[in-house]
Design a protein around this motif. Sequence first.
Motif, mmCIF file in Angstrom:
data_model
loop_
_atom_site.group_PDB
_atom_site.id
_atom_site.type_symbol
_atom_site.label_atom_id
_atom_site.label_comp_id
_atom_site.label_asym_id
_atom_site.label_seq_id
_atom_site.Cartn_x
_atom_site.Cartn_y
_atom_site.Cartn_z
ATOM 1 N N ALA A 90 0.722 -1.201 -0.235
ATOM 2 C CA ALA A 90 -0.119 0.033 0.147
ATOM 3 C C ALA A 90 0.804 1.236 -0.021
ATOM 4 O O ALA A 90 0.536 2.227 -0.886
ATOM 5 N N THR A 91 1.955 1.035 0.790
ATOM 6 C CA THR A 91 2.858 2.515 0.908
ATOM 7 C C THR A 91 3.761 2.571 -0.291
ATOM 8 O O THR A 91 3.633 3.670 -0.729
ATOM 9 N N ALA A 92 3.881 1.748 -1.135
ATOM 10 C CA ALA A 92 4.704 1.650 -2.508
ATOM 11 C C ALA A 92 3.713 2.293 -3.434
ATOM 12 O O ALA A 92 4.190 3.124 -4.159
ATOM 13 N N PHE A 93 2.516 1.857 -3.421
ATOM 14 C CA PHE A 93 1.560 2.412 -4.141
ATOM 15 C C PHE A 93 1.160 3.648 -4.002
ATOM 16 O O PHE A 93 1.050 4.586 -5.053
ATOM 17 N N GLU A 94 1.053 4.317 -2.909
ATOM 18 C CA GLU A 94 0.839 5.666 -2.481
ATOM 19 C C GLU A 94 2.014 6.380 -3.004
ATOM 20 O O GLU A 94 1.928 7.542 -3.367
ATOM 21 N N ALA A 95 3.363 5.944 -2.984
ATOM 22 C CA ALA A 95 4.485 6.667 -3.395
ATOM 23 C C ALA A 95 4.573 6.835 -4.711
ATOM 24 O O ALA A 95 4.659 7.855 -5.323
ATOM 25 N N ARG A 96 4.140 5.731 -5.469
ATOM 26 C CA ARG A 96 4.257 6.030 -6.968
ATOM 27 C C ARG A 96 2.974 6.803 -7.277
ATOM 28 O O ARG A 96 3.226 7.603 -8.159
ATOM 29 N N ALA A 97 1.864 6.887 -6.680
ATOM 30 C CA ALA A 97 0.931 7.943 -6.932
ATOM 31 C C ALA A 97 1.247 9.289 -6.563
ATOM 32 O O ALA A 97 0.865 10.288 -7.555
ATOM 33 N N ALA A 98 2.120 9.319 -5.705
ATOM 34 C CA ALA A 98 2.728 10.821 -5.322
ATOM 35 C C ALA A 98 3.770 11.104 -6.341
ATOM 36 O O ALA A 98 3.416 12.456 -6.890
ATOM 37 N N ALA A 157 14.903 18.306 -8.359
ATOM 38 C CA ALA A 157 15.439 17.511 -7.140
ATOM 39 C C ALA A 157 14.580 17.826 -5.796
ATOM 40 O O ALA A 157 14.133 17.261 -5.134
ATOM 41 N N ASP A 158 14.952 19.165 -5.690
ATOM 42 C CA ASP A 158 14.519 19.568 -4.372
ATOM 43 C C ASP A 158 13.008 19.658 -4.130
ATOM 44 O O ASP A 158 12.465 19.306 -2.896
ATOM 45 N N LYS A 159 11.997 19.833 -5.091
ATOM 46 C CA LYS A 159 10.752 19.806 -4.916
ATOM 47 C C LYS A 159 10.082 18.377 -5.015
ATOM 48 O O LYS A 159 9.243 18.270 -4.278
ATOM 49 N N VAL A 160 10.789 17.529 -5.654
ATOM 50 C CA VAL A 160 10.494 16.077 -5.727
ATOM 51 C C VAL A 160 10.735 15.411 -4.307
ATOM 52 O O VAL A 160 9.728 14.793 -3.474
ATOM 53 N N LEU A 161 11.925 15.893 -3.649
ATOM 54 C CA LEU A 161 12.335 15.388 -2.456
ATOM 55 C C LEU A 161 11.125 16.035 -1.358
ATOM 56 O O LEU A 161 10.665 15.294 -0.370
ATOM 57 N N ALA A 162 10.878 17.210 -1.434
ATOM 58 C CA ALA A 162 9.642 17.846 -0.741
ATOM 59 C C ALA A 162 8.360 17.127 -0.554
ATOM 60 O O ALA A 162 7.432 17.000 0.109
ATOM 61 N N GLY A 163 7.697 16.712 -1.997
ATOM 62 C CA GLY A 163 6.777 15.874 -2.273
ATOM 63 C C GLY A 163 6.830 14.489 -1.665
ATOM 64 O O GLY A 163 5.741 13.744 -1.426
ATOM 65 N N LEU A 164 8.012 14.078 -1.434
ATOM 66 C CA LEU A 164 7.995 12.770 -0.857
ATOM 67 C C LEU A 164 8.125 12.609 0.848
ATOM 68 O O LEU A 164 8.504 11.690 1.290
ATOM 69 N N LYS A 165 8.111 13.731 1.374
ATOM 70 C CA LYS A 165 8.121 14.012 2.724
ATOM 71 C C LYS A 165 7.146 13.343 3.532
ATOM 72 O O LYS A 165 7.466 12.768 4.909
ATOM 73 N N ASP A 166 6.108 12.978 3.065
ATOM 74 C CA ASP A 166 5.002 11.991 3.658
ATOM 75 C C ASP A 166 5.426 10.436 3.815
ATOM 76 O O ASP A 166 4.858 9.709 4.583
ATOM 77 N N PHE A 167 6.540 10.188 3.077
ATOM 78 C CA PHE A 167 7.309 8.815 3.019
ATOM 79 C C PHE A 167 8.288 8.577 4.131
ATOM 80 O O PHE A 167 8.920 7.847 4.135
ATOM 81 N N ALA A 168 8.570 9.757 4.814
ATOM 82 C CA ALA A 168 9.845 9.814 5.851
ATOM 83 C C ALA A 168 9.537 8.446 6.694
ATOM 84 O O ALA A 168 8.316 8.565 7.119
ATOM 85 N N GLY A 169 10.413 7.766 6.877
ATOM 86 C CA GLY A 169 10.821 6.753 7.763
ATOM 87 C C GLY A 169 9.897 5.445 7.264
ATOM 88 O O GLY A 169 9.600 4.460 8.334
ATOM 89 N N LYS A 170 9.148 5.615 6.342
ATOM 90 C CA LYS A 170 8.504 4.444 5.624
ATOM 91 C C LYS A 170 9.223 3.567 4.745
ATOM 92 O O LYS A 170 8.659 2.335 4.450
ATOM 93 N N GLY A 171 10.177 4.233 3.892
ATOM 94 C CA GLY A 171 10.797 3.337 2.945
ATOM 95 C C GLY A 171 12.438 3.546 3.141
ATOM 96 O O GLY A 171 12.810 4.284 3.744
ATOM 97 N N THR A 172 13.014 2.894 2.397
ATOM 98 C CA THR A 172 14.540 2.906 2.351
ATOM 99 C C THR A 172 14.911 2.905 0.893
ATOM 100 O O THR A 172 14.378 2.152 0.069
ATOM 101 N N VAL A 173 15.994 3.598 0.440
ATOM 102 C CA VAL A 173 16.638 3.471 -0.677
ATOM 103 C C VAL A 173 17.438 2.289 -0.825
ATOM 104 O O VAL A 173 18.573 2.088 -0.130
ATOM 105 N N LEU A 174 17.236 1.468 -1.762
ATOM 106 C CA LEU A 174 17.900 0.222 -2.142
ATOM 107 C C LEU A 174 19.054 0.489 -2.960
ATOM 108 O O LEU A 174 20.112 0.092 -2.779
#
Length: 167
Positions: free
Chosen positions: A13-21, A127-144
């Motif tokens: 569910a979190t992965a699908f939410e991140a893709r939607a964002a 990059a800076d705006k995309v990172l700001a847009g991903l703030k809702d996923f802080a602590g929920k995912g890791t960069v592989l």
Amino acid sequence: MPDLVIMTFPDEATAFEARAALVKMQAEYLIEMEDAVVVTRKADGGVQLHQAVNLTAAGAAGGGLWGALIGLLFLNPLLGAAVGAGAGALSGWLTDIGIKDDEMKALGDNLPPGGAALCILIRKMTADKVLAGLKDFAGKGTVLRTSLTNEQEAKLKEALAAQSAPV
């Protein structure tokens, strides 16, 4: 050359939410993605790829339309549409654009049951705006894995690892 980013999440569910964002950010012209695929591993160990674009269905629709038009020339549009849809579906099924399916399936084999990964092929981004847009996923995912520069990768890892301060 596009950059590859693979992030893992504890649930699909979190992965699908991140893709939607990310798709929403693409509509706002903040990121241009070539491919965005969610890879899930079911409880039974099966791996499933959730492509953003279903090439088989798109091929069938396009093939059906062209087949019907060609069928009109031979006074049999229904047969033409059926043959065209079949040929289009087959060509769509055989087509692999973006990230290689074999690599994503191998990645899925290494996910824990119930886990998910988001594989993104990025053409360009702010990059800076995309990172700001991903703030809702802080602590929920890791960069592989990424093909970003070391500086960009560090910023992405920091954005995903950051925990929001208690209020």
